[in-house]
Design a protein around this motif. Structure first.
Motif, PDB file in Angstrom:
ATOM      1  N   SER A  22       0.968  -1.413   0.067  1.00 43.30           N
ATOM      2  CA  SER A  22      -0.185   0.060  -0.159  1.00 43.30           C
ATOM      3  C   SER A  22       0.755   1.274   0.103  1.00 43.30           C
ATOM      4  N   ALA A  23       1.862   1.062   0.860  1.00 43.62           N
ATOM      5  CA  ALA A  23       2.785   2.533   0.850  1.00 43.62           C
ATOM      6  C   ALA A  23       3.612   2.860  -0.330  1.00 43.62           C
ATOM      7  N   GLU A  24       4.039   1.731  -0.909  1.00 45.97           N
ATOM      8  CA  GLU A  24       4.761   1.803  -2.248  1.00 45.97           C
ATOM      9  C   GLU A  24       3.779   2.250  -3.261  1.00 45.97           C
ATOM     10  N   SER A  25       2.494   2.107  -3.402  1.00 46.15           N
ATOM     11  CA  SER A  25       1.685   2.677  -4.268  1.00 46.15           C
ATOM     12  C   SER A  25       1.291   3.973  -3.999  1.00 46.15           C
ATOM     13  N   VAL A  26       0.970   4.415  -2.657  1.00 50.05           N
ATOM     14  CA  VAL A  26       0.723   6.015  -2.343  1.00 50.05           C
ATOM     15  C   VAL A  26       1.688   6.693  -2.540  1.00 50.05           C
ATOM     16  N   HIS A  48      12.385   3.232  11.544  1.00 49.54           N
ATOM     17  CA  HIS A  48      13.488   3.731  10.594  1.00 49.54           C
ATOM     18  C   HIS A  48      12.722   4.470   9.356  1.00 49.54           C
ATOM     19  N   PHE A  49      13.704   5.241   8.648  1.00 49.34           N
ATOM     20  CA  PHE A  49      13.326   6.022   7.509  1.00 49.34           C
ATOM     21  C   PHE A  49      14.108   5.136   6.560  1.00 49.34           C
ATOM     22  N   ILE A  50      13.614   4.861   5.243  1.00 52.59           N
ATOM     23  CA  ILE A  50      14.253   4.401   4.189  1.00 52.59           C
ATOM     24  C   ILE A  50      14.343   5.247   3.111  1.00 52.59           C
ATOM     25  N   ASP A  51      15.713   5.726   2.848  1.00 48.69           N
ATOM     26  CA  ASP A  51      15.932   6.757   1.731  1.00 48.69           C
ATOM     27  C   ASP A  51      15.784   5.907   0.190  1.00 48.69           C
ATOM     28  N   ASP A  52      15.998   6.725  -0.831  1.00 51.24           N
ATOM     29  CA  ASP A  52      15.725   6.087  -2.181  1.00 51.24           C
ATOM     30  C   ASP A  52      16.721   5.083  -2.422  1.00 51.24           C
ATOM     31  N   GLU A  53      17.881   5.140  -1.556  1.00 51.52           N
ATOM     32  CA  GLU A  53      19.115   4.167  -1.984  1.00 51.52           C
ATOM     33  C   GLU A  53      19.177   3.106  -1.161  1.00 51.52           C
ATOM     34  N   GLY A  54      18.010   3.098  -0.107  1.00 52.11           N
ATOM     35  CA  GLY A  54      17.855   1.848   0.656  1.00 52.11           C
ATOM     36  C   GLY A  54      18.479   2.170   1.944  1.00 52.11           C
ATOM     37  N   ASN A  55      18.967   2.967   2.258  1.00 53.23           N
ATOM     38  CA  ASN A  55      19.679   3.322   3.450  1.00 53.23           C
ATOM     39  C   ASN A  55      18.747   3.509   4.596  1.00 53.23           C
TER      40      ASN A  55
END
Length: 324
Positions: A22-26, A48-55
């Motif tokens: 759901s989150a990926e779609s939104v 945790h926060f996941i940035d666009d690089e997967g960190n």
């Protein structure tokens, strides 16, 4: 300045993977020129926060912030997409209320009430809404299979009282299968329900509020290719979800009006989905999903598109409404 959105997914229930989807779609539908979206993953105490690089960057639970390159980032609004605990049962809502952070879902009280199906049915019944015959058992309760059959008949459903996505639900056709079904349900929850089987058409109706007005979406008819609309049917393509539902315009209007009425009476916020069984010309209320699935294949996005709207438009309206 862009609005900083904490897009929250994961959780501690059997709906974990559904939440991430759901989150990926939104995330893909939110306006990047208007919103800075921070994907916040929760699993137990691991936030945790996941940035666009997967960190992965740990969330500070003291104020629900993250620090990126020595800059402390506080969010303007939370878009809650955790199905089940702690995003649908009021726990996160209470935490955010104490921090003063607005969010897109129902408040603590409504979330906690509606998360327990037996409480929700009691309230719906007092409002004059039809509900199925239901028995409630706690983990320490004693039960008798013959008394259960006398009360609700066969077939019947055994399900966890809390939770969603049909995890832990069994359709019981024989009295000899009741004990096994109860054990399956108790493996998911410490409270269970046993409900009579209603032979009818399963319907779902999404509702949300924008600019102070309650909006009902087109009604969806759910036709399962399995014995009932279980987890496999919902997420493995073993169901037909037909929008708009193949019911009369009059019945559609009745379903939408009842959903709007319950949305108001339950004091809902954000987008929710009300589920029913239409049987013998009567709408039987099943449950309300206060954090419904929003993956590309989920029912609410289907209804949004059928209404001639876009997910981007509706999700923007949800955030604007929360920020008020």
């Amino acid at each position: 300045m862009k609005v900083k959105v904490a897009l929250i997914a994961g959780g501690d229930s059997g709906e974990y993977e559904v939440s991430l989807s759901s989150a990926e779609s939104v995330k893909g539908h939110l306006d990047k020129d208007k919103y800075d979206v921070f994907f916040i993953h929760m699993k137990g105490l691991d936030w945790h926060f996941i940035d666009d690089e997967g960190n992965k960057i740990t969330v500070d639970k003291n104020d629900f912030s993250v620090t990126i390159e020595n800059e402390k980032i506080a969010f303007d609004v939370a878009f809650i997409l955790i199905h089940g605990t702690p995003g649908e049962d009021g726990k996160l809502q209470g935490y955010f209320d104490m921090l003063g952070l607005p969010y897109t879902s129902c408040d603590l009280f409504t979330s906690a009430l509606t998360f327990k199906k037996n409480f929700t049915k009691h309230v719906a019944k007092t409002l004059g809404v039809s509900v199925a015959k239901t028995l409630f058992y706690g983990v320490d309760s004693k039960w008798d299979a013959e008394k259960i059959v006398d009360a609700v008949g066969l077939p019947c459903f055994v399900k966890p009282n809390k939770g969603g996505s049909s995890v832990g639900i069994s359709k019981v056709n024989s009295i000899t299968d009741i004990d096994a079904a109860i054990k399956i349900a108790f493996a998911e929850d410490d409270e269970i329900l046993i409900e009579e089987f209603l032979d009818g058409t399963e319907l779902g109706c999404g509702v949300y509020k924008t600019n102070g007005k309650i909006i009902s979406l087109p009604v969806t008819e759910i036709v399962s290719k399995t014995e009932f609309f279980d987890y496999e049917a919902k997420y493995k393509g073993l169901s037909d979800e037909i929008t708009p539902a193949r019911i009369t315009d009059e019945n559609t209007k009745e379903c939408q009006q009842l959903s709007e009425y319950l949305y108001n009476e339950f004091n809902c916020r954000g987008v929710v989905r009300f589920d029913y069984i239409f049987c013998d010309e009567t709408l039987y209320f099943l449950e309300v999903n206060t954090v419904p699935g929003l993956s590309a294949a989920s029912i609410i996005p289907q209804q949004i598109r059928e209404a001639g709207l876009t997910e981007a438009q509706v999700y923007d309206e949800l955030l604007v409404e929360a920020l008020k």
